[in-house]
Design a protein around this motif. Sequence first.
Motif, PDB file in Angstrom:
ATOM      1  N   GLU A 210       0.818  -1.213   0.000  1.00 32.40           N
ATOM      2  CA  GLU A 210       0.000   0.000   0.000  1.00 32.40           C
ATOM      3  C   GLU A 210       0.853   1.266   0.000  1.00 32.40           C
ATOM      4  O   GLU A 210       0.468   2.299  -0.548  1.00 32.40           O
ATOM      5  CB  GLU A 210      -0.973   0.026   1.185  1.00 32.40           C
TER       6      GLU A 210
ATOM      7  N   TYR B  20      -6.111  -1.990 -18.527  1.00 35.87           N
ATOM      8  CA  TYR B  20      -6.473  -2.162 -17.121  1.00 35.87           C
ATOM      9  C   TYR B  20      -6.035  -1.037 -16.189  1.00 35.87           C
ATOM     10  O   TYR B  20      -6.755  -0.708 -15.242  1.00 35.87           O
ATOM     11  CB  TYR B  20      -5.868  -3.464 -16.586  1.00 35.87           C
TER      12      TYR B  20
ATOM     13  N   SER C 297      -5.985   3.428  -4.753  1.00 36.51           N
ATOM     14  CA  SER C 297      -5.282   2.266  -5.307  1.00 36.51           C
ATOM     15  C   SER C 297      -4.211   1.818  -4.327  1.00 36.51           C
ATOM     16  O   SER C 297      -3.123   2.406  -4.251  1.00 36.51           O
ATOM     17  CB  SER C 297      -4.660   2.615  -6.664  1.00 36.51           C
TER      18      SER C 297
ATOM     19  N   ASP D  64      -3.710  -1.827  -3.648  1.00 34.08           N
ATOM     20  CA  ASP D  64      -3.318  -3.220  -3.848  1.00 34.08           C
ATOM     21  C   ASP D  64      -3.715  -3.632  -5.261  1.00 34.08           C
ATOM     22  O   ASP D  64      -4.129  -2.804  -6.079  1.00 34.08           O
ATOM     23  CB  ASP D  64      -3.966  -4.131  -2.791  1.00 34.08           C
ATOM     24  N   TRP D  65      -3.616  -4.931  -5.552  1.00 33.50           N
ATOM     25  CA  TRP D  65      -3.890  -5.387  -6.918  1.00 33.50           C
ATOM     26  C   TRP D  65      -5.387  -5.496  -7.207  1.00 33.50           C
ATOM     27  O   TRP D  65      -5.776  -5.616  -8.372  1.00 33.50           O
ATOM     28  CB  TRP D  65      -3.199  -6.719  -7.180  1.00 33.50           C
ATOM     29  N   SER D  66      -6.217  -5.430  -6.193  1.00 35.96           N
ATOM     30  CA  SER D  66      -7.653  -5.409  -6.469  1.00 35.96           C
ATOM     31  C   SER D  66      -8.122  -4.000  -6.794  1.00 35.96           C
ATOM     32  O   SER D  66      -9.040  -3.808  -7.597  1.00 35.96           O
ATOM     33  CB  SER D  66      -8.440  -5.971  -5.272  1.00 35.96           C
ATOM     34  N   THR D  67      -7.497  -3.001  -6.180  1.00 39.29           N
ATOM     35  CA  THR D  67      -7.859  -1.611  -6.467  1.00 39.29           C
ATOM     36  C   THR D  67      -6.992  -1.017  -7.582  1.00 39.29           C
ATOM     37  O   THR D  67      -7.226   0.120  -8.007  1.00 39.29           O
ATOM     38  CB  THR D  67      -7.738  -0.752  -5.203  1.00 39.29           C
ATOM     39  N   TYR D  68      -5.996  -1.735  -8.017  1.00 34.00           N
ATOM     40  CA  TYR D  68      -5.204  -1.346  -9.189  1.00 34.00           C
ATOM     41  C   TYR D  68      -4.950  -2.617 -10.003  1.00 34.00           C
ATOM     42  O   TYR D  68      -3.884  -3.212  -9.942  1.00 34.00           O
ATOM     43  CB  TYR D  68      -3.879  -0.687  -8.798  1.00 34.00           C
ATOM     44  N   PRO D  69      -5.937  -3.083 -10.749  1.00 30.77           N
ATOM     45  CA  PRO D  69      -5.779  -4.340 -11.478  1.00 30.77           C
ATOM     46  C   PRO D  69      -4.764  -4.218 -12.607  1.00 30.77           C
ATOM     47  O   PRO D  69      -4.628  -3.165 -13.240  1.00 30.77           O
ATOM     48  CB  PRO D  69      -7.184  -4.612 -12.020  1.00 30.77           C
TER      49      PRO D  69
ATOM     50  N   ARG E 113      -3.429 -10.210 -16.079  1.00 30.85           N
ATOM     51  CA  ARG E 113      -3.069 -11.493 -15.469  1.00 30.85           C
ATOM     52  C   ARG E 113      -2.724 -12.501 -16.556  1.00 30.85           C
ATOM     53  O   ARG E 113      -3.006 -12.302 -17.740  1.00 30.85           O
ATOM     54  CB  ARG E 113      -4.224 -12.014 -14.604  1.00 30.85           C
TER      55      ARG E 113
END
Length: 753
Positions: A434, A668, A680, A682-687, A690
């Motif tokens: 974070e 993305y 943003s 982490d990777w869920s809030t900043y995709p 993949r």
Amino acid sequence: MTLPDCPALTRRAALAGAGALVVSFSLARSAFAQDQVQPPQNIGREPKSPAPLPGSLKVDPNLDAWIRIGSDDSITLFTGKAELGQGIKTALLQIAAEQLDVDMGRITLVTADTARTVNEGFTAGSHSMQDSGTAILHASAQVREMLLQLASARFAVAAQDLKAQDGKVVAPDGQSVRYGELVVGSELHIPATPNSRLKPLDQRRIMGKPVRRVDIPNKVAGGPAYVQDLRLPGMVHGRVVRPPSPGAKLEAVDAGAVERMPGVLKVARDGDWLAVIAEKEWQAVTAMRALAAATRWSQPTALPEKTRIFETLAGLKADTTTINQKQAPPAAAVHTIEAEYRRNYQLHGSIGPSCAVAQMQDGALTLWTHAQGMFPLRKAVAEMLSLPEDKVRCIHVEGSGCYGHNGADDAAADAALLARAMPGRPVRIQYMREDEHRFEPYGPVMTSRGAVALDGSGRIVDWRYEVRSNTHSTRPPGAGQLLSAQMLEKAFQPGPPQPLPQPEGGGDRNAIPLYDFPSQSIVHHFVPEMPLRVSAMRGLGAYHNVFAIESLMDEAAAAAREDPVAFRLKHLKDARGRDVVQKAAEAFGWSANATRESGRGRGFAFARYKNLGAYAAVAMEVSVDRETGGVRLLRAVAAVDSGEAVNPDGIRNQIEGGIIQSASWSLYEEVQYEPRRILSRDWSTYPILRFPALPRRVEVHIIDRPGQPFLGTGEATQGPAAAAIGNAIADAVGVRCRELPMTAARIKGLIGG
């Protein structure tokens, strides 16, 4: 990863270290025609300027700055550039091994160390091969010729009758002498000359051949490879308490309970900078969280409204410059196309959060860091700590990310402050996810407007383009560019943001198209005020500008009712540019009359990076789900001309990686924020992209130019890949997304609209 204790020292002392002799030959001046004293000629005329030295030999012309040969035949190569994942360690070793006629495995490479290497500034802008590769190419060739001259004197045989072979010089009668024997007692350093006798192309056996990268094995096998893996004797761990939002001020902290926690060695505070040091890493993490809970911060409304960021950017004062203009007699325009393109804030998204290790010993600081400029960082850290620069040593150690100015410099500054708070012991800091996401410098928000006029034959007769952007570099060397230095009681202020000059540029990088238009005007609106902290991100403004220009070219081709590839070739005179366009189209199987399934599209884009680097063309095939707006990358085909290809496999790595990185950015990646905080975290809030979303197939075709200058590769495809994706989406569903990233929600909104 463990390293021996590294006290501060000078580069000259390192080069003259025990057990090794510097390649600094005392040769007859006649060995180099360029150095002979000539009788005066052309008296009364202006003397000719000396030929410039190639590459970074201009920075330090002495050959002992680049190569050392030991009496034990060891060979050490020095570069001021850093390995960032672009594969330069391998390529530089190939160059030196080729020109010195030794196997790569016999050479030790030292990269970016303020005590040992040349100051080559930042490793950035695809300059490693252009600058350091060129310097090492010529230095190695000149060292080989010096060795032949020394052996010539020893054997009484003409140098042209000798040959260098596997670390020896061999005479026609079979007698030989090792390199290490030839340099015994030679301690003078000799400047390089402008011209070098390079090995003939038909005699090369290492350059131009695919070689497995030397930096990869430990990375893929989980071995020690990164600064994150570094472990020093007696090392302790630090963590910094970051504020809840940018601009927040520390009003109060109650550190008593934290100081009594197991393993905690110290709580350090200087102004708004607050940190904890503990014996073990997890102890530092838990103490940092407890310390954060014991703080009170002011939280001003410091950030703009995200939904109005482009209006905000448009309303800020700008310094306007026309960077290119060409006028021709007015031509009758049949079609006129106008469009605006946008780019949102994006972050670097380093998979491994930034890390650094520092040790303060006897008033001198040693710093292990993955920042991209050791000498600029040394200057900034020395200023922050009020130390002479020669009391700070910065050693580059690879990091698991990234290309551009992420949190590495900030982590190095934090490590330095922690080491000052606990002298004698190495202190390691690694950011939490974070912290990396919320406080690193972002890739700037940008807008551009284009207007194109076409005549009745479908040819562009007038091109107008304007780009608006913040700065694209807030890197050190000033202490004010370090985040924590701005938070100290005696705060350091960053200098005023500056645009980067053409021909390379910053926000206006690649804003000038390589195409031939009879009339054009290119304008750069540089916005000094930064709503969010920004800096260099791979490709700088080229990513957005190539996306915009190549999207506009497709829109113009559609108006002219011409095939996009044919339309580009119609406006492109540059022969090497035409070669990559034709190669990519041919390899892709591009056909003006191709039929495609519903929801499938193809796109094409081209650029020469900075108009002076590598040429790249990308063809892309995608499918688009009309119900969701989701984009599936089916295949990508690229052609690249990077000049002479030292390691084709390394070039292929870079082009493939550039396409995938650009695909992630373009589909993305977008920083989320609100007026009081960055969302943003982490990777869920900043995709990011993949593995399942990777293109099914990526092909890279290299156009090799043996003997031509190195052009660099790493940033050649980010812009073309983005534009090829955008053009393919428009081809698939008939609507064009002009805002980056081209998320499923944006595409769905356009389809629905």
